[in-house]
Each structure stands twice: as C-alpha cells, then as structure tokens.
Design an enzyme around this catalytic site. Sequence first.
Site, short mmCIF file in Angstrom:
data_model
loop_
_atom_site.label_atom_id
_atom_site.label_comp_id
_atom_site.label_asym_id
_atom_site.label_seq_id
_atom_site.Cartn_x
_atom_site.Cartn_y
_atom_site.Cartn_z
N HIS A 84 0.83 -1.20 0.00
CA HIS A 84 0.00 0.00 0.00
C HIS A 84 0.87 1.25 0.00
O HIS A 84 2.09 1.18 0.21
CB HIS A 84 -0.93 0.02 1.22
CG HIS A 84 -2.09 -0.92 1.09
ND1 HIS A 84 -2.00 -2.25 1.46
CD2 HIS A 84 -3.36 -0.74 0.63
CE1 HIS A 84 -3.17 -2.84 1.24
NE2 HIS A 84 -4.01 -1.95 0.74
N LYS A 109 -0.50 4.77 4.69
CA LYS A 109 -1.37 3.82 5.37
C LYS A 109 -0.84 3.56 6.77
O LYS A 109 0.35 3.32 6.96
CB LYS A 109 -1.47 2.51 4.58
CG LYS A 109 -2.49 1.53 5.17
CD LYS A 109 -2.77 0.40 4.21
CE LYS A 109 -3.75 -0.61 4.79
NZ LYS A 109 -5.07 -0.01 5.12
#
Length: 324
Positions: free
Chosen positions: A158, A162
């Site tokens: 990600h 995040k």
Amino acid sequence: MSNPMKIAITGVSGRMGRMLVETADASDQVELSAAVERAGHAWIGCDLGEALGGPARGLIVTDDIDVALTEAEAIIDFTAPTATIAFARAAARAKAIHIIGTTGMTDDEIAALDVPAEGATIVRAGNMSLGVNLLVQLTKRVAAALDEDYDIEVIEAHHNQKVDAPSGTALMLGEAAAEGRGVALNDVADRARDGITGARKKGDIGFTAVRGGDIVGEHDVLFAATGERIVLRHMATDRAVFARGALKAAVWARGRPAGAYDMLDVLGLKNNGSAPHLTHRRVIRAKDFCVYPLNDFIGGLSDALDEYVLCHSRRRSSGHRSHG
C-alpha cells in the site's frame, strides 16, 4: 433511479472521502445529503464544494452525525476505529444503514459493533471491491484443497500513508486461508519476522506488508511447496473500485433488516455450502467463447475444487500419491 438513496459520507477530506464524494456525484442511485468531518477540522462549517477546490454546492460540512442522519438513510464510513464505533451507535439510534470500510480494527473494536447492529443495518468489509471478495473465496477453496506441504504467505502493498498493517484485506485473506484449513488464524498467524527467526513453522500463515509511494492496494496469496508455487493476486489501481463497492453495499442494504452483513452477502457469493452449477449459458458466436453469470462461474470453479479436495483426500488416506 427515481428515488436515489440519501447518504452521508464521513471523513470527506481524506483520500477515500474525496473519492466517495466523486463517485456518489456520478451515480444516479445515491444522493449526497451530508458531509461529515471530525470535530475541530478546518472544513467544519465550510461549503463542501469550496473545500474541495470547486464551486459552492450548498452542502455544509458538519461534525454532528446525528444531524447528518436526519436526512441520510446511510453512512458511508472509511475513517478510524474509534470514530466508526461512534458512527455505528448513531446509525443504531437513527435505524440507519452503516457501510464500514474502516480497517485496523481490533477484535474488541469489531465486537463493539454487535450491539449497534441490533438497530442498524451494518455492512462491514476489509475491502469493498468485487475482485478482492472473489479472491477471498478462491483463497479459502485453494487452502482447503492443499495440505500443509504448501506454505501460505499473504503479501500486501500500500501507499506510504497507510497507518495499519497488515491491511484489512490481508487479514481477510488470512482468515479465508485459515478457514479453508479448518484452523483459527490467531493460532497460526506469523506477522513479523526479523533477525534469527529459525525455520518456518509448518502450517503457519505468514504476512508481509510493503509501504511505499502511491500504491493503491496489491495483495498476493502465495501457496509454496517444494518444486512449485501457486499465486493468487489482486491489484487495485484506482480507489474508485472501493467507492463503487461501498455505494453498491448501501443500495443493497436498503430495506434489509437490522444486523451485520459483509460484501459476500452484497455480491451474492454466500451459497450456504452448495455451489451453483454452470447453467444459463450465453454463447458469443464470433469467438465461440462461452459467457456465464458470475455466480455460475464461481460455482463451477468451486465444484471443480470440491471434487479435487475429495479425490485428493481419498488418495492421501489410501497412501497413493499422484505425480501427474
């Protein structure tokens, strides 16, 4: 749609909040009636359109979810666990729908949604995309088909902003693999390796998290044995897939009784243990391809895997080993 569903979007200033606004604006099935941010946020009291850098739209950002729910039928929520629990309680008071895409929730935080679910219609998923939920089903089936000679690893990647790891989707995939093997994920999860760790424990399900750049979301489920590897993969390149899934869930939940649901309910992928068969074939003559409804495709694949599991189990129990 003659009667679009009125929705409230929380965390409108964030990545997913902005994408949800954009996706809702493009939909004829929903109408954005409330925009919500946390108390003290700079956008409170501002016109949403202007806050987003566009023209005024006459919708003022609020921090009062109860006021937002005086008009909205549903809350679309990709925020943080503490906020999500508060929103769930508000949804229960209003007997509204609560679509939860929040990740990083602990078991206790998830359990805190049980009481609100008695009054609200809650759809919660670690990932709202169709592709990921198909991947979850496939992971469960493949894990059931393969024994512990196949090590299972879940690798996710990600963007660098995040805040939780492993991702909610990675945990969904780990749960699916564990369920396929008939074990509890908490008993076999290996979430951190560093230094001299020793040999991998047979039967463990490992997790690896990558963070970098603007990666939207990539998930691999690796089944690795001596001499071969199987990789199931999903790659998201646009957050719109999550937004579309969340709005689909809200429309699906309209008129449903209070309770807790997930995206497998929304997508019709729960079949109570009996897989549908390949029926209602539609033929495209030009290429002689056969196109099946999605549930039929998954059902047929499930049937094939079920047959393989049964055959493989018989071979193992009889001591026969195939090398085909």
